[in-house]
Design a protein around this motif. Structure first.
Motif, PDB file in Angstrom:
ATOM      1  N   ASP A   1       0.845  -1.198   0.000  1.00 32.88           N
ATOM      2  CA  ASP A   1       0.000   0.000   0.000  1.00 32.88           C
ATOM      3  C   ASP A   1       0.877   1.243   0.000  1.00 32.88           C
ATOM      4  OD1 ASP A   1      -2.275  -1.610   0.135  1.00 32.88           O
ATOM      5  OD2 ASP A   1      -2.193  -1.702   2.320  1.00 32.88           O
ATOM      6  N   LEU A   2       0.614   2.134  -0.935  1.00 36.37           N
ATOM      7  CA  LEU A   2       1.447   3.319  -1.136  1.00 36.37           C
ATOM      8  C   LEU A   2       0.885   4.530  -0.401  1.00 36.37           C
ATOM      9  CD1 LEU A   2       3.772   4.789  -2.745  1.00 36.37           C
ATOM     10  CD2 LEU A   2       2.054   5.190  -4.536  1.00 36.37           C
ATOM     11  N   GLU A   3       1.774   5.280   0.230  1.00 37.66           N
ATOM     12  CA  GLU A   3       1.480   6.630   0.681  1.00 37.66           C
ATOM     13  C   GLU A   3       2.594   7.534   0.174  1.00 37.66           C
ATOM     14  OE1 GLU A   3      -1.032   6.998   4.700  1.00 37.66           O
ATOM     15  OE2 GLU A   3       0.973   6.146   5.031  1.00 37.66           O
ATOM     16  N   VAL A   4       2.223   8.673  -0.403  1.00 39.00           N
ATOM     17  CA  VAL A   4       3.192   9.622  -0.940  1.00 39.00           C
ATOM     18  C   VAL A   4       3.191  10.848  -0.047  1.00 39.00           C
ATOM     19  CG1 VAL A   4       3.743  11.092  -2.907  1.00 39.00           C
ATOM     20  CG2 VAL A   4       2.969   8.757  -3.282  1.00 39.00           C
ATOM     21  N   ILE A   5       4.370  11.217   0.428  1.00 35.65           N
ATOM     22  CA  ILE A   5       4.459  12.264   1.442  1.00 35.65           C
ATOM     23  C   ILE A   5       4.160  13.645   0.870  1.00 35.65           C
ATOM     24  CG2 ILE A   5       6.027  13.395   3.076  1.00 35.65           C
ATOM     25  CD1 ILE A   5       7.428  10.637   3.356  1.00 35.65           C
ATOM     26  N   ASN A   6       4.680  13.937  -0.287  1.00 34.09           N
ATOM     27  CA  ASN A   6       4.399  15.214  -0.963  1.00 34.09           C
ATOM     28  C   ASN A   6       3.992  14.936  -2.406  1.00 34.09           C
ATOM     29  OD1 ASN A   6       5.220  17.458   0.971  1.00 34.09           O
ATOM     30  ND2 ASN A   6       7.077  16.195   0.992  1.00 34.09           N
ATOM     31  N   PRO A   7       3.119  15.765  -2.987  1.00 32.14           N
ATOM     32  CA  PRO A   7       2.773  15.582  -4.401  1.00 32.14           C
ATOM     33  C   PRO A   7       4.038  15.558  -5.257  1.00 32.14           C
ATOM     34  CG  PRO A   7       1.368  17.250  -3.394  1.00 32.14           C
ATOM     35  CD  PRO A   7       2.439  16.936  -2.386  1.00 32.14           C
ATOM     36  N   ILE A   8       4.039  14.691  -6.268  1.00 32.38           N
ATOM     37  CA  ILE A   8       5.212  14.545  -7.130  1.00 32.38           C
ATOM     38  C   ILE A   8       5.338  15.764  -8.034  1.00 32.38           C
ATOM     39  CG2 ILE A   8       6.349  13.122  -8.873  1.00 32.38           C
ATOM     40  CD1 ILE A   8       6.073  11.805  -6.118  1.00 32.38           C
ATOM     41  N   LYS A   9       6.509  16.393  -7.995  1.00 33.35           N
ATOM     42  CA  LYS A   9       6.814  17.526  -8.856  1.00 33.35           C
ATOM     43  C   LYS A   9       8.136  17.267  -9.558  1.00 33.35           C
ATOM     44  CE  LYS A   9       3.244  19.892  -7.413  1.00 33.35           C
ATOM     45  NZ  LYS A   9       2.068  20.113  -8.312  1.00 33.35           N
ATOM     46  N   TYR A  10       8.265  17.804 -10.779  1.00 30.45           N
ATOM     47  CA  TYR A  10       9.468  17.594 -11.579  1.00 30.45           C
ATOM     48  C   TYR A  10      10.302  18.864 -11.710  1.00 30.45           C
ATOM     49  CZ  TYR A  10       7.036  13.291 -12.716  1.00 30.45           C
ATOM     50  OH  TYR A  10       6.386  12.087 -12.620  1.00 30.45           O
ATOM     51  N   ASN A  11       9.712  19.998 -11.379  1.00 32.87           N
ATOM     52  CA  ASN A  11      10.423  21.286 -11.411  1.00 32.87           C
ATOM     53  C   ASN A  11      11.105  21.520 -12.759  1.00 32.87           C
ATOM     54  OD1 ASN A  11       9.770  21.855  -8.627  1.00 32.87           O
ATOM     55  ND2 ASN A  11      11.327  20.340  -8.061  1.00 32.87           N
ATOM     56  N   ASP A  12      10.398  21.182 -13.820  1.00 35.36           N
ATOM     57  CA  ASP A  12      10.914  21.334 -15.179  1.00 35.36           C
ATOM     58  C   ASP A  12      10.192  22.434 -15.946  1.00 35.36           C
ATOM     59  OD1 ASP A  12       8.462  20.109 -15.387  1.00 35.36           O
ATOM     60  OD2 ASP A  12       9.144  18.449 -16.654  1.00 35.36           O
ATOM     61  N   GLY A  13       9.398  23.229 -15.240  1.00 36.75           N
ATOM     62  CA  GLY A  13       8.643  24.274 -15.907  1.00 36.75           C
ATOM     63  C   GLY A  13       7.333  23.800 -16.489  1.00 36.75           C
ATOM     64  N   LEU A  14       7.032  22.502 -16.333  1.00 34.77           N
ATOM     65  CA  LEU A  14       5.823  21.950 -16.931  1.00 34.77           C
ATOM     66  C   LEU A  14       4.833  21.416 -15.895  1.00 34.77           C
ATOM     67  CD1 LEU A  14       7.440  19.942 -19.891  1.00 34.77           C
ATOM     68  CD2 LEU A  14       6.426  22.224 -19.979  1.00 34.77           C
ATOM     69  N   ASP A  15       5.133  21.570 -14.613  1.00 29.01           N
ATOM     70  CA  ASP A  15       4.271  20.988 -13.585  1.00 29.01           C
ATOM     71  C   ASP A  15       2.846  21.526 -13.632  1.00 29.01           C
ATOM     72  OD1 ASP A  15       6.016  19.136 -12.429  1.00 29.01           O
ATOM     73  OD2 ASP A  15       6.927  20.643 -11.128  1.00 29.01           O
ATOM     74  N   ASN A  16       2.654  22.769 -14.087  1.00 27.50           N
ATOM     75  CA  ASN A  16       1.299  23.316 -14.161  1.00 27.50           C
ATOM     76  C   ASN A  16       0.445  22.608 -15.198  1.00 27.50           C
ATOM     77  OD1 ASN A  16       1.616  25.211 -12.134  1.00 27.50           O
ATOM     78  ND2 ASN A  16       2.330  26.814 -13.524  1.00 27.50           N
ATOM     79  N   TYR A  17       1.066  21.888 -16.109  1.00 16.08           N
ATOM     80  CA  TYR A  17       0.313  21.100 -17.090  1.00 16.08           C
ATOM     81  C   TYR A  17      -0.105  19.740 -16.536  1.00 16.08           C
ATOM     82  CZ  TYR A  17       1.609  24.177 -20.988  1.00 16.08           C
ATOM     83  OH  TYR A  17       1.755  25.246 -21.834  1.00 16.08           O
ATOM     84  N   ARG A  18       0.518  19.338 -15.432  1.00 18.57           N
ATOM     85  CA  ARG A  18       0.279  17.974 -14.926  1.00 18.57           C
ATOM     86  C   ARG A  18      -0.938  17.978 -14.008  1.00 18.57           C
ATOM     87  NH1 ARG A  18       6.101  18.339 -15.134  1.00 18.57           N
ATOM     88  NH2 ARG A  18       6.886  16.804 -16.640  1.00 18.57           N
ATOM     89  N   LEU A  19      -2.110  18.044 -14.614  1.00 17.51           N
ATOM     90  CA  LEU A  19      -3.353  18.051 -13.858  1.00 17.51           C
ATOM     91  C   LEU A  19      -3.710  16.622 -13.462  1.00 17.51           C
ATOM     92  CD1 LEU A  19      -5.456  20.540 -16.015  1.00 17.51           C
ATOM     93  CD2 LEU A  19      -3.898  21.038 -14.118  1.00 17.51           C
ATOM     94  N   SER A  20      -4.043  16.430 -12.204  1.00 18.73           N
ATOM     95  CA  SER A  20      -4.429  15.106 -11.718  1.00 18.73           C
ATOM     96  C   SER A  20      -5.828  14.761 -12.218  1.00 18.73           C
ATOM     97  CB  SER A  20      -4.417  15.102 -10.191  1.00 18.73           C
ATOM     98  OG  SER A  20      -5.489  15.893  -9.690  1.00 18.73           O
ATOM     99  N   PRO A  21      -6.220  13.488 -12.117  1.00 20.08           N
ATOM    100  CA  PRO A  21      -7.602  13.138 -12.485  1.00 20.08           C
ATOM    101  C   PRO A  21      -8.641  13.967 -11.736  1.00 20.08           C
ATOM    102  CG  PRO A  21      -6.291  11.148 -12.283  1.00 20.08           C
ATOM    103  CD  PRO A  21      -5.424  12.288 -11.813  1.00 20.08           C
ATOM    104  N   LEU A  22      -8.407  14.228 -10.457  1.00 19.14           N
ATOM    105  CA  LEU A  22      -9.357  15.027  -9.687  1.00 19.14           C
ATOM    106  C   LEU A  22      -9.425  16.450 -10.226  1.00 19.14           C
ATOM    107  CD1 LEU A  22     -11.294  15.305  -7.330  1.00 19.14           C
ATOM    108  CD2 LEU A  22      -9.327  15.813  -5.848  1.00 19.14           C
ATOM    109  N   GLN A  23      -8.273  17.041 -10.547  1.00 18.70           N
ATOM    110  CA  GLN A  23      -8.267  18.397 -11.091  1.00 18.70           C
ATOM    111  C   GLN A  23      -8.965  18.454 -12.449  1.00 18.70           C
ATOM    112  OE1 GLN A  23      -3.960  18.794 -10.773  1.00 18.70           O
ATOM    113  NE2 GLN A  23      -4.205  20.542  -9.385  1.00 18.70           N
ATOM    114  N   LEU A  24      -8.741  17.445 -13.271  1.00 16.94           N
ATOM    115  CA  LEU A  24      -9.401  17.415 -14.576  1.00 16.94           C
ATOM    116  C   LEU A  24     -10.905  17.291 -14.422  1.00 16.94           C
ATOM    117  CD1 LEU A  24      -6.900  15.177 -16.554  1.00 16.94           C
ATOM    118  CD2 LEU A  24      -7.456  17.547 -17.062  1.00 16.94           C
ATOM    119  N   ARG A  25     -11.356  16.414 -13.539  1.00 18.14           N
ATOM    120  CA  ARG A  25     -12.793  16.248 -13.320  1.00 18.14           C
ATOM    121  C   ARG A  25     -13.436  17.563 -12.867  1.00 18.14           C
ATOM    122  NH1 ARG A  25     -15.082  11.081 -12.155  1.00 18.14           N
ATOM    123  NH2 ARG A  25     -13.766   9.398 -12.973  1.00 18.14           N
ATOM    124  N   LYS A  26     -12.759  18.282 -11.971  1.00 18.11           N
ATOM    125  CA  LYS A  26     -13.291  19.560 -11.517  1.00 18.11           C
ATOM    126  C   LYS A  26     -13.362  20.559 -12.664  1.00 18.11           C
ATOM    127  CE  LYS A  26     -11.928  19.241  -6.645  1.00 18.11           C
ATOM    128  NZ  LYS A  26     -11.038  19.788  -5.574  1.00 18.11           N
TER     129      LYS A  26
END
Length: 486
Positions: free
Chosen positions: A231-256
């Motif tokens: 069972d996975l738990e992730v401590i902080n949201p995954i970020k790549y700091n490549d200038g493109l993180d604002n494009y990485r919308l999660s399924p929840l963000q897309l649904r909203k």
């Protein structure tokens, strides 16, 4: 050609499927960058992605079945969307707990899978697969839920470890996951370790064990001989700091966002290549067909793959800059298009993988999925032929268990019409008038400085590709590169 579309409508106050209607319509890692720094430090498409005109409320009679349909109410697989990111107020405690656990070091691609699992793209999966889930995925392409229902799970989502790591874990029931940069990413609990039969995994996933499969050579061949699930738990949201993180919308963000735009249909288009006018023709035609069917506000999810890709594919940052130009030039309408990055790694496993691509879009809230020729395919690594039959992907999607609630849209073949001097749907009655420009040929044009025919791609988008390939050539010709090569 005749296209059969299964329409599953969901009442806005309940979550079960109410009706199924059949409607027939005539729907005839060299990753050299040419940027010394990331392209974007903020999302230049933010006003395009998130600033649509205020839509009027959809009445209960505005949809084909006289039901109010919200595309984001298509159920996530398993009934609810998985979110495995630890709440902010618990992160310090979880980090302290993780520091005391045995450690498992993640590769860059392992981290991409952590990202995928944590945001719910693989719902109902709540961690890396244990052996029973792995075997079902590998042999059946789906996993059976406790209630007896099936969810599609065509690709094994697993984490490999070697003998030394296994020995270090010992009898511990939990491990901490350490990212490529040394940061603690998350934890796996109630773990299970089982043998990693690489040959079986490769043969079942790709249908061949021929050498030269990109994902196999990058990930599986060098991997350890054990798999660890839990069972996975992730401590902080995954970020790549490549200038493109604002494009990485999660399924929840897309649904909203789909709900905010009051979309009554969402059609997803995955690609790992630059967008040319043939792609745009297909996407715009799909929207027109949905409008003709009675939908009022179909929204396009333009969803480029953002994880691992093979060395000769155009890198993600270049593709995203090219996609920006496509919207800026009006080839696609920014009012009805959402551009977002799908974080999954690419397997190039043809009909097996395309099921994963479709399933993940269900979890993001899309109820239509566009599929074309040879989806997720590639050339055979040792023979001069396609690895998969180009028509099998769309056929498999129409029959795959667990994908019944998704409407599959096979698209018509588009090619360059040398008479009309534009991309058009192929007309077999005048086949000699059409020129097929493959992704390989497109890349060859850009690499050699040769322009494609007028009307193949918007000029701004083409200029991005030319600059990228010029940068590769300049890097190859640099004195430093020649000295190293010598």
């Amino acid at each position: 050609m005749s296209l059969t579309i299964r329409l599953h409508h969901v009442n806005s106050t309940v979550t079960q499927t109410h009706a199924t209607t059949t409607i027939k319509k005539k729907i005839n890692y060299s990753t050299t960058r040419f940027h010394s720094k990331p392209i974007y430090y903020s999302n230049p498409l933010a006003p395009l992605v998130f600033s649509s005109k205020k839509m009027q409320s959809l009445s209960s009679t505005s949809t084909p079945s006289s039901l109010t349909v919200k595309s984001s109410l298509i159920e996530a697989d398993g009934g609810s969307l998985v979110d495995l990111v630890v709440p902010e107020n618990q992160r310090a405690v979880k980090l302290t707990e993780a520091e005391a656990m045995p450690k498992v070091k993640l590769t860059k691609i392992d981290l991409e899978w952590v990202h995928v699992i944590s945001e719910g793209w693989a719902s109902p999966l709540k961690g890396f697969m244990r052996e029973d889930e792995y075997l079902q995925s590998l042999h059946f392409n789906c996993v059976r839920m406790k209630d007896g229902s099936l969810v599609n799970m065509s690709l094994p989502v697993v984490l490999a470890i070697d003998d030394a790591v296994k020995e270090g874990i010992g009898g511990s029931s939990s491990v901490a996951l350490v990212g490529p940069d040394g940061d603690l990413v998350g934890t796996l609990s109630s773990i299970e370790i089982y043998r990693h039969n690489k040959e079986e995994r490769i043969a079942r996933t790709w249908g061949t064990t021929a050498p030269g499969l990109p994902y196999v050579e990058e990930v599986i061949t060098p991997a350890g001989n054990w798999l660890i699930g839990g069972d996975l738990e992730v401590i902080n949201p995954i970020k790549y700091n490549d200038g493109l993180d604002n494009y990485r919308l999660s399924p929840l963000q897309l649904r909203k966002e789909f709900d905010r735009r009051q979309a009554d249909a969402v059609f997803a288009f995955q690609l790992r290549n630059p967008v040319h006018n043939g792609h745009a023709l297909l996407m715009n035609d799909t929207r027109k067909k949905l409008l003709d069917m009675g939908y009022k506000n179909p929204i396009l999810l333009l969803h480029p793959l953002g994880g691992f890709t093979k060395a000769d594919d155009v890198p993600l940052d270049v593709r995203m800059e090219q996609h920006t130009k496509v919207l800026e030039d009006g080839v696609l309408d920014p009012e009805t298009t959402i551009v977002s990055i799908f974080p999954s790694p690419m397997h190039y496993a043809g009909p097996t993988e395309v099921q994963w691509h479709a399933k993940a879009r269900i979890n993001a809230g899309a109820n239509f999925y566009i599929v074309g020729r040879d989806p997720a395919g590639m050339g055979h690594p040792t023979e001069r032929r396609d690895l998969y039959d180009p028509d099998h992907g769309k056929k498999v999607l129409s029959m795959a268990p667990g994908l019944e609630k998704l409407n599959i849209l096979p698209f018509r073949v588009a090619a360059y019409d040398t008479v009309a001097k534009k991309m058009a749907f192929f007309d077999p009655s005048r086949a000699k008038d059409f020129l097929f420009i493959s992704g390989t040929k497109m890349r060859t044009y850009a690499r050699t400085g040769k322009n494609p025919p007028d009307g193949f791609m918007c000029q701004g988008g083409w200029d991005v590709l030319v600059r990228y390939y010029e940068s590769l050539q300049a890097a190859d010709d640099s004195p430093q590169k020649q000295t190293v090569s010598a």
